[in-house]
Scaffold this motif. Structure first.
Motif, short mmCIF file in Angstrom:
data_model
loop_
_atom_site.label_atom_id
_atom_site.label_comp_id
_atom_site.label_asym_id
_atom_site.label_seq_id
_atom_site.Cartn_x
_atom_site.Cartn_y
_atom_site.Cartn_z
N GLN A 149 -25.45 69.97 -47.42
CA GLN A 149 -24.69 70.31 -48.61
C GLN A 149 -23.59 69.27 -48.79
OE1 GLN A 149 -25.12 73.08 -50.60
NE2 GLN A 149 -23.46 72.43 -51.95
N ASP A 151 -20.69 67.41 -51.52
CA ASP A 151 -20.01 67.54 -52.81
C ASP A 151 -19.90 66.17 -53.49
OD1 ASP A 151 -17.86 66.14 -51.83
OD2 ASP A 151 -16.51 67.86 -51.72
N ASP A 152 -19.25 66.15 -54.67
CA ASP A 152 -19.22 64.95 -55.50
C ASP A 152 -18.55 63.75 -54.84
OD1 ASP A 152 -20.53 66.25 -57.44
OD2 ASP A 152 -18.77 66.65 -58.70
N HIS A 155 -18.17 64.72 -49.34
CA HIS A 155 -17.82 65.60 -48.23
C HIS A 155 -19.04 66.44 -47.87
CE1 HIS A 155 -15.05 68.13 -45.82
NE2 HIS A 155 -15.94 69.06 -46.12
N SER A 157 -20.39 69.56 -46.25
CA SER A 157 -19.88 70.82 -45.71
C SER A 157 -20.77 71.33 -44.59
CB SER A 157 -19.71 71.87 -46.81
OG SER A 157 -20.89 72.00 -47.55
N ASP A 166 -18.39 70.35 -42.13
CA ASP A 166 -17.18 69.71 -42.66
C ASP A 166 -16.95 68.29 -42.15
OD1 ASP A 166 -16.26 71.56 -44.50
OD2 ASP A 166 -15.33 72.79 -42.94
N ASP A 184 -25.22 61.77 -51.04
CA ASP A 184 -26.01 62.73 -51.78
C ASP A 184 -26.88 63.53 -50.82
OD1 ASP A 184 -26.74 63.85 -54.16
OD2 ASP A 184 -27.54 62.01 -55.03
N SER A 230 -26.41 75.95 -52.95
CA SER A 230 -26.32 75.37 -51.61
C SER A 230 -27.56 74.53 -51.33
CB SER A 230 -26.21 76.45 -50.54
OG SER A 230 -26.39 75.85 -49.26
#
Ligand SMILES: [Zn+2]
Length: 381
Positions: A149, A151-152, A155, A157, A166, A184, A230
């Motif tokens: 997973q 993010d833009d 990061h 998670s 994380d 990505d 997710s």
């Protein structure tokens, strides 16, 4: 860095470059139609690109019908590149690719552990090695793909196969590399590559299924990738197929993972061949030489793949399904079984779907990551 001048990142010049990248070669008339520009605006946008050597004219051809001769334009493709990197638990795979995702160089390096610091070092190292082979090119960025997973801003998670929670991969890599970095999800970047530049580029609706350590799924509708809340969890991994007597790690008997995930296939291969740790290549070789136990394993997995594709076809109505991943060998070896299982599970008058089984290596995943970097340039992300 690399040759000047740089491709324009904004304005009409940028629009022309993107249109040529995705659909070129195109004539000035076709560019005008595609971009909603007057002939004068096209001429004004194209001239500086020609003068700068970013765009070139091809040989004159006759226009449609009895049209007058026209001169198609295309990007000059041998000057701009991106780097794509795919991170797996055991290795980091990298490619240098042109803007149409043609692979120019590739390299890989073993990982001594999946500790984030070790992985960041390995990625930085492979990018440096790859770029040392193309110092005369303009490098537009680095795309990195990871099963998890993301993010833009890059990061991560959660990335189950790397045992990560994380990890700020994007920030760590930007600190190490003096280039734009896009991180990505791996399945998303693979579908991105198909949508932008692959076999599915002209389809408004297609699905991607990956077969490997996990079972990945992505859907493109109207040119947009439908992203799951997710992306670390696959929506198809545990759909019930009712095939085989295997049990997955969540306790389902006969779910997709229990019969089709690479670990399940290799577990049955080991029993059939009487050898612990038998590889997929060994299974496929035994199948090819007529070993009945190996053939049973391959055909059961192929039947499961056909059943899974029938579900995808019936529930998502794609025009095409691209199937790839490092476990695709069972589908290729059992292609007849895949097709017949898919047919048997669909209505006789069901809309036909093109199924494209693509032999693949991790280079293909790295190329998908490279396309994320191309897209970042295209949309000026
Ligand atoms: Zn399951």
């Amino acid at each position: 860095m690399g040759p000047e001048p740089a491709l324009p990142r904004r304005g009409t010049g940028h629009q022309v470059v993107v249109e040529l990248l995705l659909h070129g070669p195109l004539t000035r008339g076709e560019l005008g139609l595609a971009l909603g520009l007057t002939p004068g605006s096209v001429t004004r946008a194209v001239r500086p690109l020609l003068d700068a050597g970013l765009v070139h004219e091809l040989d004159v051809v006759l226009g449609p019908g009895l049209g007058r001769p026209v001169t198609p334009l295309d990007l000059v493709l041998d000057r701009d590149v991106v780097v794509g990197v795919k991170i797996t638990a055991g290795r980091v795979w990298g490619v240098v690719a042109g803007l149409r995702a043609e692979v120019l160089h590739e390299a890989s390096t073993e990982l001594s552990s999946t500790d984030p610091a070790v992985v960041v070092d390995a990625v930085a190292d492979i990018v440096r090695r790859l770029l040392s082979r193309c110092s005369d090119r303009a490098v537009h960025g680095v795309g990195v793909s990871v099963g998890g997973q993301v993010d833009d801003v890059g990061h991560v998670s959660v990335a189950p196969l790397l045992d990560w929670v994380d990890v700020d991969l994007g920030a760590a890599l930007r600190q190490r590399l003096d280039l734009p970095v896009v991180v990505d999800n791996d399945v998303v970047s693979l579908v991105r590559a198909e949508r932008w530049l692959g076999a599915a580029r002209d389809l408004d609706r297609f699905a991607l299924v990956t077969v490997g350590a996990g079972l990945g799924y992505a859907l493109v509708v109207g040119g947009a990738i439908l992203e799951l809340p997710s992306s670390a969890r696959s929506p198809i991994a545990h759909v019930p197929l009712g095939i085989g007597d295997g049990v997955c790690d969540e306790g389902h008997r006969g779910c997709a993972s229990s019969v089709l995930a690479l670990s399940a296939v290799l577990g049955r291969a080991a029993r059939a061949l009487g050898r612990e740790g038998a590889s997929l290549d060994e299974l496929l070789a035994a199948h090819a030489s007529g070993h009945p136990g190996a053939t049973a394993v391959v055909e059961e997995a192929a039947e499961a793949l056909g059943a899974l594709l029938a579900l995808v076809a019936d529930l998502a109505w794609p025009r095409a399904i691209v199937v790839t991943g490092d476990g695709i060998g069972v589908g290729l070896a059992g292609r007849d079984v895949v097709d017949s299982a898919m047919r048997a599970r669909r209505a006789a008058d069901a809309e036909p779907v093109t199924v494209d089984l693509q032999a693949t290596g991790f280079t293909r995943w790295a190329r998908g990551a490279a396309v994320a970097a191309v897209e970042a340039f295209v949309v000026d992300r």
